[in-house]
Write a protein that holds these residues in place. Structure first.
Motif, PDB file in Angstrom:
ATOM      1  N   LYS A 168      43.809 -10.738  24.071  1.00 36.48           N
ATOM      2  CA  LYS A 168      45.253 -10.687  23.879  1.00 36.48           C
ATOM      3  C   LYS A 168      45.885 -10.155  25.156  1.00 36.48           C
ATOM      4  CE  LYS A 168      48.725  -9.327  20.486  1.00 36.48           C
ATOM      5  NZ  LYS A 168      48.993  -8.599  19.219  1.00 36.48           N
ATOM      6  N   LEU A 169      46.912 -10.862  25.650  1.00 34.05           N
ATOM      7  CA  LEU A 169      47.485 -10.527  26.951  1.00 34.05           C
ATOM      8  C   LEU A 169      48.713  -9.637  26.893  1.00 34.05           C
ATOM      9  CD1 LEU A 169      47.242 -14.118  28.532  1.00 34.05           C
ATOM     10  CD2 LEU A 169      45.639 -12.202  28.803  1.00 34.05           C
ATOM     11  N   ASP A 170      49.420  -9.650  25.771  1.00 33.93           N
ATOM     12  CA  ASP A 170      50.636  -8.853  25.615  1.00 33.93           C
ATOM     13  C   ASP A 170      51.703  -9.191  26.641  1.00 33.93           C
ATOM     14  OD1 ASP A 170      49.764  -7.370  23.348  1.00 33.93           O
ATOM     15  OD2 ASP A 170      48.560  -6.092  24.659  1.00 33.93           O
ATOM     16  N   LEU A 171      51.817 -10.472  26.986  1.00 30.63           N
ATOM     17  CA  LEU A 171      52.905 -10.891  27.862  1.00 30.63           C
ATOM     18  C   LEU A 171      54.203 -10.894  27.064  1.00 30.63           C
ATOM     19  CD1 LEU A 171      51.238 -14.000  29.580  1.00 30.63           C
ATOM     20  CD2 LEU A 171      51.566 -11.740  30.604  1.00 30.63           C
ATOM     21  N   ASN A 172      55.259 -10.342  27.644  1.00 29.04           N
ATOM     22  CA  ASN A 172      56.548 -10.395  26.952  1.00 29.04           C
ATOM     23  C   ASN A 172      57.266 -11.701  27.306  1.00 29.04           C
ATOM     24  OD1 ASN A 172      57.968 -10.036  29.451  1.00 29.04           O
ATOM     25  ND2 ASN A 172      57.694  -7.811  29.291  1.00 29.04           N
ATOM     26  N   ARG A 173      58.420 -11.924  26.696  1.00 28.20           N
ATOM     27  CA  ARG A 173      59.113 -13.197  26.875  1.00 28.20           C
ATOM     28  C   ARG A 173      59.498 -13.435  28.329  1.00 28.20           C
ATOM     29  NH1 ARG A 173      58.282 -17.425  24.702  1.00 28.20           N
ATOM     30  NH2 ARG A 173      57.989 -16.145  22.834  1.00 28.20           N
ATOM     31  N   THR A 174      59.933 -12.393  29.026  1.00 22.18           N
ATOM     32  CA  THR A 174      60.303 -12.538  30.432  1.00 22.18           C
ATOM     33  C   THR A 174      59.092 -12.948  31.260  1.00 22.18           C
ATOM     34  OG1 THR A 174      62.062 -10.888  30.210  1.00 22.18           O
ATOM     35  CG2 THR A 174      61.259 -11.338  32.440  1.00 22.18           C
ATOM     36  N   GLU A 175      57.952 -12.338  30.978  1.00 24.15           N
ATOM     37  CA  GLU A 175      56.733 -12.656  31.717  1.00 24.15           C
ATOM     38  C   GLU A 175      56.254 -14.079  31.413  1.00 24.15           C
ATOM     39  OE1 GLU A 175      54.776  -8.189  32.057  1.00 24.15           O
ATOM     40  OE2 GLU A 175      54.558  -9.334  30.187  1.00 24.15           O
ATOM     41  N   ILE A 176      56.348 -14.492  30.159  1.00 19.10           N
ATOM     42  CA  ILE A 176      55.961 -15.856  29.786  1.00 19.10           C
ATOM     43  C   ILE A 176      56.830 -16.869  30.523  1.00 19.10           C
ATOM     44  CG2 ILE A 176      56.005 -17.536  27.887  1.00 19.10           C
ATOM     45  CD1 ILE A 176      55.063 -15.271  26.044  1.00 19.10           C
ATOM     46  N   ASN A 177      58.119 -16.616  30.572  1.00 22.17           N
ATOM     47  CA  ASN A 177      59.027 -17.526  31.271  1.00 22.17           C
ATOM     48  C   ASN A 177      58.709 -17.588  32.767  1.00 22.17           C
ATOM     49  OD1 ASN A 177      60.371 -18.105  28.886  1.00 22.17           O
ATOM     50  ND2 ASN A 177      62.022 -16.627  29.239  1.00 22.17           N
ATOM     51  N   ALA A 178      58.379 -16.441  33.343  1.00 27.34           N
ATOM     52  CA  ALA A 178      58.036 -16.404  34.767  1.00 27.34           C
ATOM     53  C   ALA A 178      56.744 -17.176  35.029  1.00 27.34           C
ATOM     54  CB  ALA A 178      57.899 -14.958  35.237  1.00 27.34           C
ATOM     55  N   LEU A 179      55.761 -17.003  34.156  1.00 28.88           N
ATOM     56  CA  LEU A 179      54.490 -17.704  34.306  1.00 28.88           C
ATOM     57  C   LEU A 179      54.693 -19.214  34.224  1.00 28.88           C
ATOM     58  CD1 LEU A 179      51.425 -17.414  34.605  1.00 28.88           C
ATOM     59  CD2 LEU A 179      51.268 -17.250  32.113  1.00 28.88           C
ATOM     60  N   LEU A 180      55.484 -19.653  33.246  1.00 28.79           N
ATOM     61  CA  LEU A 180      55.767 -21.079  33.100  1.00 28.79           C
ATOM     62  C   LEU A 180      56.517 -21.612  34.323  1.00 28.79           C
ATOM     63  CD1 LEU A 180      56.820 -21.206  29.343  1.00 28.79           C
ATOM     64  CD2 LEU A 180      54.829 -22.338  30.365  1.00 28.79           C
ATOM     65  N   SER A 181      57.447 -20.824  34.828  1.00 30.14           N
ATOM     66  CA  SER A 181      58.224 -21.228  35.999  1.00 30.14           C
ATOM     67  C   SER A 181      57.307 -21.423  37.204  1.00 30.14           C
ATOM     68  CB  SER A 181      59.296 -20.188  36.306  1.00 30.14           C
ATOM     69  OG  SER A 181      60.134 -20.605  37.354  1.00 30.14           O
ATOM     70  N   PHE A 182      56.320 -20.554  37.359  1.00 26.80           N
ATOM     71  CA  PHE A 182      55.348 -20.716  38.450  1.00 26.80           C
ATOM     72  C   PHE A 182      54.486 -21.955  38.238  1.00 26.80           C
ATOM     73  CE2 PHE A 182      50.782 -20.121  39.311  1.00 26.80           C
ATOM     74  CZ  PHE A 182      50.820 -20.412  40.665  1.00 26.80           C
ATOM     75  N   ILE A 183      53.946 -22.122  37.045  1.00 29.74           N
ATOM     76  CA  ILE A 183      53.045 -23.244  36.769  1.00 29.74           C
ATOM     77  C   ILE A 183      53.730 -24.580  37.063  1.00 29.74           C
ATOM     78  CG2 ILE A 183      51.849 -24.477  34.907  1.00 29.74           C
ATOM     79  CD1 ILE A 183      51.169 -21.724  33.704  1.00 29.74           C
ATOM     80  N   GLU A 184      55.030 -24.646  36.795  1.00 28.43           N
ATOM     81  CA  GLU A 184      55.773 -25.875  37.056  1.00 28.43           C
ATOM     82  C   GLU A 184      55.815 -26.224  38.543  1.00 28.43           C
ATOM     83  OE1 GLU A 184      59.514 -25.095  35.221  1.00 28.43           O
ATOM     84  OE2 GLU A 184      58.751 -25.414  33.183  1.00 28.43           O
ATOM     85  N   THR A 185      55.657 -25.231  39.409  1.00 26.50           N
ATOM     86  CA  THR A 185      55.707 -25.498  40.848  1.00 26.50           C
ATOM     87  C   THR A 185      54.430 -26.163  41.358  1.00 26.50           C
ATOM     88  OG1 THR A 185      54.756 -23.367  41.588  1.00 26.50           O
ATOM     89  CG2 THR A 185      57.149 -23.437  41.166  1.00 26.50           C
TER      90      THR A 185
END
Length: 383
Positions: free
Chosen positions: A351-368
């Motif tokens: 379990k990573l315990d990523l919060n919503r802000t972190e999830i959005n940031a991760l997705l934003s990076f992956i899209e690049t």
């Protein structure tokens, strides 16, 4: 010591203790400092990745820009061979029905896949797994989700003979190409004479596939020195990818895949979609439920995701790993003849315990990591 100084000392100690209690993965460096480190053009300046204890640190290679793809000595590149391979890749005459080509499941305008949960094959039958993209496949050490092919040359023969795909006997497929007069000059240009064989067909298709590679992505531009290519959110997402989110454990190397096999709890045990993955090839119970780590370069263009194609959005994928895949134990199988086949998930899953802000940031990076889909000129079929 007066009361004011005492209170200040207590506050200092408390704040210091609180800081030291934060796990290293959450000690975020200022985003501007991260920007300068990651866009320095030298990965030696990057913060150290946080790796699971099960990852082999001696063979680990960090993410970065892709090097030039290498061609094996036994099948060196030539423009003529790539042209022949491209023609064969789009030629539906290799199938029994005459309607299915390699490009049917690996469409260049759809990220070199077909964006279907499972591809349609002979007589509109569904395959058993999601079609993997051939983009950057020259960097893969094994092919298919279960790694049954050891090279692109080896891989090229499987879809032709598969009854759920092209459903043609290999000998007949070769005879069909032999019967096409226009292929003789293409084989002569590629190999020096007009001889047509299964091996040459495989070598030509593999040569073409090694030329299907990503252009420079926003990620490549950023880590090569273009520091303004990323937003603050994308910089944060990159750092999370290599630290708290743990993606780097499997999606490492410039190919963004460790070329290894892992069980991430998606065997779908006991369902109609049950799939034991690598175990079906090796027969080794240690491989139960293991699948090859797919590259996540161009991942935005290769939906839907996972070997079964059941994840329609990248948010679903990230949420799955964020929860550590809390799959219930199939208790009804315990004590039965099948309990020896109950797969064990990878210890990397936590379990990573990523919060919503972190999830959005991760997705934003992956899209690049993705670029625009490219159109290519489909060759005219020889007659």
């Amino acid at each position: 010591m007066n009361l004011k100084k005492t209170m200040l000392l207590i506050l200092f100690v408390v704040s210091l203790t609180a800081y030291k209690s934060i796990p290293a993965s959450e000690n975020y460096i200022d985003v501007e400092d991260l920007r300068q480190m990651y866009s320095s053009g030298n990965s030696a300046n990057w913060p150290k990745p946080i790796l699971d204890s099960t990852v082999d640190k001696t063979s680990f290679e960090d993410i970065g820009s892709l090097p030039e793809v290498s061609f094996p000595d036994y099948n060196p590149y030539s423009k003529e061979k790539a042209v022949l391979g491209k023609t064969l890749f789009f030629d539906s005459r290799l199938s029994l029905s005459g309607q299915i080509a390699c490009a049917s499941c690996h469409n260049p305008e759809l990220g070199w896949t077909d964006n279907l949960t499972r591809s349609f094959g002979h007589n509109r039958q569904n395959g058993k797994r999601n079609a993997m993209t051939i983009l950057n496949s020259g960097y893969a050490q094994t092919l298919f989700w279960d790694g049954r092919a050891s090279s692109l040359e080896d891989q090229a023969q499987f879809p032709i003979a598969d009854p759920l795909e092209m459903n043609e006997k290999l000998t007949i497929a070769v005879d069909k190409i032999v019967a096409v007069e226009g292929y003789k000059k293409l084989f002569a240009a590629a190999f020096g004479d007009e001889k047509i064989s299964l091996g040459r067909i495989q070598y030509a298709i593999a040569t073409f596939e090694r030329t299907i590679n990503s252009p420079k992505s926003k990620f490549d531009q950023f880590v090569s020195g273009k520091s303004d290519a990323y937003t603050d959110e994308q910089v944060t997402g990159l750092h999370l990818f290599r630290t708290k989110a743990g993606c780097i454990n499997c999606h490492n190397t410039p190919y963004f895949s460790d070329n290894q096999f892992h069980n991430d709890g998606q065997t779908l045990f006991g369902t109609k979609n049950e799939d034991f993955g690598r175990y079906n090839i090796t027969g080794d119970k240690k491989d139960l439920g293991k699948f090859r780590t797919p590259t996540i370069r161009e991942v935005v263009n290769t939906r839907p995701w996972m070997h079964h194609g059941h994840f329609p959005s990248l948010l679903d994928v990230v949420e799955f790993y964020n929860l550590g895949n809390p799959s219930p134990v199939q208790k009804k199988y315990l004590g039965t003849a099948r309990d020896s086949l109950l797969p064990t998930t990878s210890p990397i899953l936590k379990k990573l315990d990523l919060n919503r802000t972190e999830i959005n940031a991760l997705l934003s990076f992956i899209e690049t990591l993705s670029t625009s889909n490219q159109r290519i000129i489909i060759p005219e079929m020889p007659k």
